[in-house]
Design a protein around this motif. Structure first.
Motif, PDB file in Angstrom:
ATOM      1  N   ILE A 182       0.850  -1.198   0.000  1.00  0.00           N
ATOM      2  CA  ILE A 182       0.000   0.000   0.000  1.00  0.00           C
ATOM      3  C   ILE A 182       0.881   1.242   0.000  1.00  0.00           C
ATOM      4  N   ALA A 183       1.894   1.257   0.857  1.00  0.00           N
ATOM      5  CA  ALA A 183       2.804   2.406   0.908  1.00  0.00           C
ATOM      6  C   ALA A 183       3.572   2.564  -0.399  1.00  0.00           C
ATOM      7  N   ALA A 184       4.055   1.457  -0.963  1.00  0.00           N
ATOM      8  CA  ALA A 184       4.827   1.527  -2.205  1.00  0.00           C
ATOM      9  C   ALA A 184       3.980   2.041  -3.363  1.00  0.00           C
ATOM     10  N   VAL A 185       2.746   1.580  -3.441  1.00  0.00           N
ATOM     11  CA  VAL A 185       1.862   2.011  -4.522  1.00  0.00           C
ATOM     12  C   VAL A 185       1.563   3.508  -4.405  1.00  0.00           C
ATOM     13  N   VAL A 186       1.291   3.959  -3.208  1.00  0.00           N
ATOM     14  CA  VAL A 186       1.003   5.384  -3.030  1.00  0.00           C
ATOM     15  C   VAL A 186       2.237   6.223  -3.345  1.00  0.00           C
ATOM     16  N   LEU A 187       3.417   5.765  -2.929  1.00  0.00           N
ATOM     17  CA  LEU A 187       4.634   6.527  -3.205  1.00  0.00           C
ATOM     18  C   LEU A 187       4.994   6.510  -4.689  1.00  0.00           C
ATOM     19  N   HIS A 188       4.854   5.362  -5.348  1.00  0.00           N
ATOM     20  CA  HIS A 188       5.221   5.266  -6.765  1.00  0.00           C
ATOM     21  C   HIS A 188       4.223   5.966  -7.679  1.00  0.00           C
ATOM     22  N   TYR A 189       2.928   5.773  -7.420  1.00  0.00           N
ATOM     23  CA  TYR A 189       1.910   6.187  -8.380  1.00  0.00           C
ATOM     24  C   TYR A 189       0.933   7.219  -7.827  1.00  0.00           C
ATOM     25  N   GLY A 190       1.245   7.842  -6.703  1.00  0.00           N
ATOM     26  CA  GLY A 190       0.333   8.799  -6.083  1.00  0.00           C
ATOM     27  C   GLY A 190       0.038  10.014  -6.943  1.00  0.00           C
ATOM     28  N   ILE A 210      -6.133   6.692  -0.061  1.00  0.00           N
ATOM     29  CA  ILE A 210      -5.042   7.475   0.544  1.00  0.00           C
ATOM     30  C   ILE A 210      -4.620   8.586  -0.402  1.00  0.00           C
ATOM     31  N   LYS A 211      -4.563   8.288  -1.697  1.00  0.00           N
ATOM     32  CA  LYS A 211      -4.200   9.309  -2.689  1.00  0.00           C
ATOM     33  C   LYS A 211      -5.212  10.451  -2.687  1.00  0.00           C
ATOM     34  N   LEU A 212      -6.488  10.112  -2.616  1.00  0.00           N
ATOM     35  CA  LEU A 212      -7.523  11.138  -2.668  1.00  0.00           C
ATOM     36  C   LEU A 212      -7.581  11.981  -1.393  1.00  0.00           C
ATOM     37  N   TYR A 213      -7.406  11.335  -0.248  1.00  0.00           N
ATOM     38  CA  TYR A 213      -7.614  12.024   1.020  1.00  0.00           C
ATOM     39  C   TYR A 213      -6.332  12.241   1.814  1.00  0.00           C
ATOM     40  N   ARG A 243      -4.339  14.763   1.927  1.00  0.00           N
ATOM     41  CA  ARG A 243      -4.199  16.113   2.476  1.00  0.00           C
ATOM     42  C   ARG A 243      -5.012  16.274   3.751  1.00  0.00           C
ATOM     43  N   ASN A 244      -6.220  15.709   3.752  1.00  0.00           N
ATOM     44  CA  ASN A 244      -7.068  15.808   4.934  1.00  0.00           C
ATOM     45  C   ASN A 244      -7.788  14.472   5.144  1.00  0.00           C
ATOM     46  N   PRO A 245      -7.188  13.550   5.904  1.00  0.00           N
ATOM     47  CA  PRO A 245      -7.807  12.239   6.077  1.00  0.00           C
ATOM     48  C   PRO A 245      -9.126  12.281   6.814  1.00  0.00           C
ATOM     49  N   LEU A 246      -9.430  13.368   7.531  1.00  0.00           N
ATOM     50  CA  LEU A 246     -10.685  13.444   8.242  1.00  0.00           C
ATOM     51  C   LEU A 246     -11.877  13.576   7.298  1.00  0.00           C
ATOM     52  N   GLU A 247     -11.648  14.053   6.076  1.00  0.00           N
ATOM     53  CA  GLU A 247     -12.717  14.155   5.089  1.00  0.00           C
ATOM     54  C   GLU A 247     -13.314  12.789   4.766  1.00  0.00           C
ATOM     55  N   LEU A 248     -12.500  11.767   4.896  1.00  0.00           N
ATOM     56  CA  LEU A 248     -12.973  10.416   4.613  1.00  0.00           C
ATOM     57  C   LEU A 248     -14.083  10.003   5.568  1.00  0.00           C
ATOM     58  N   PHE A 249     -14.006  10.444   6.820  1.00  0.00           N
ATOM     59  CA  PHE A 249     -14.985  10.032   7.831  1.00  0.00           C
ATOM     60  C   PHE A 249     -16.087  11.045   8.043  1.00  0.00           C
ATOM     61  N   MET A 250     -15.970  12.246   7.497  1.00  0.00           N
ATOM     62  CA  MET A 250     -16.969  13.289   7.756  1.00  0.00           C
ATOM     63  C   MET A 250     -18.088  13.319   6.736  1.00  0.00           C
ATOM     64  N   SER A 251     -17.983  12.571   5.647  1.00  0.00           N
ATOM     65  CA  SER A 251     -19.069  12.635   4.667  1.00  0.00           C
ATOM     66  C   SER A 251     -20.068  11.544   4.868  1.00  0.00           C
TER      67      SER A 251
END
Length: 125
Positions: A40-48, A112-115, A117-125
């Motif tokens: 998961i970390a490698a994919v986000v770092l390589h292709y984020g 992770i790529k989408l959120y 910047r602000n991971p709290l947006e994932l839980f607030m909608s």
């Protein structure tokens, strides 16, 4: 897609799995859990920064396929070849287990790529 990175990660993980299976086979499930987290970390770092979501799928698929092939070699050396082992490693893993794992990694990596910047947006909608 960076095939060299995927192949390198797969070979390194397969070698590490071989060492773990030789020393402490009981740590096998922990190893696969850590590989999923690492992928998961490698994919986000390589292709984020890219928009193509298939890269989030194929990178872990290649890595897990190489690990599965290395795992087949470990089993062949240790217990020999049986019908069940061939069914598991040649049909079940490449067509069921690895695609489901890669889809899980793709979904988590894309979220992770989408959120990031602000991971709290994932839980607030």
């Amino acid at each position: 897609m960076d095939l060299r990175a995927a192949a390198g990660e797969g070979i390194a993980a397969a070698l590490l799995l071989g060492l773990i299976m030789r020393r402490r086979p009981s740590l096998r499930s922990l190893f696969f859990f850590l590989v999923l987290i690492g992928l998961i970390a490698a994919v986000v770092l390589h292709y984020g920064g890219q928009e193509d979501s298939s890269l989030f799928f194929w990178h872990p698929y290649i890595v897990l396929l190489i690990i599965s092939a290395g795992d087949l070699g470990i089993y062949r050396r240790g217990i020999g070849i049986s019908r069940e082992l061939l069914f598991e490693k040649l049909l079940l893993w490449p067509f069921l287990v690895i695609p489901i794992s890669s889809a899980f990694i793709m979904a988590i990596g894309w979220l992770i790529k989408l959120y990031r910047r602000n991971p709290l947006e994932l839980f607030m909608s």
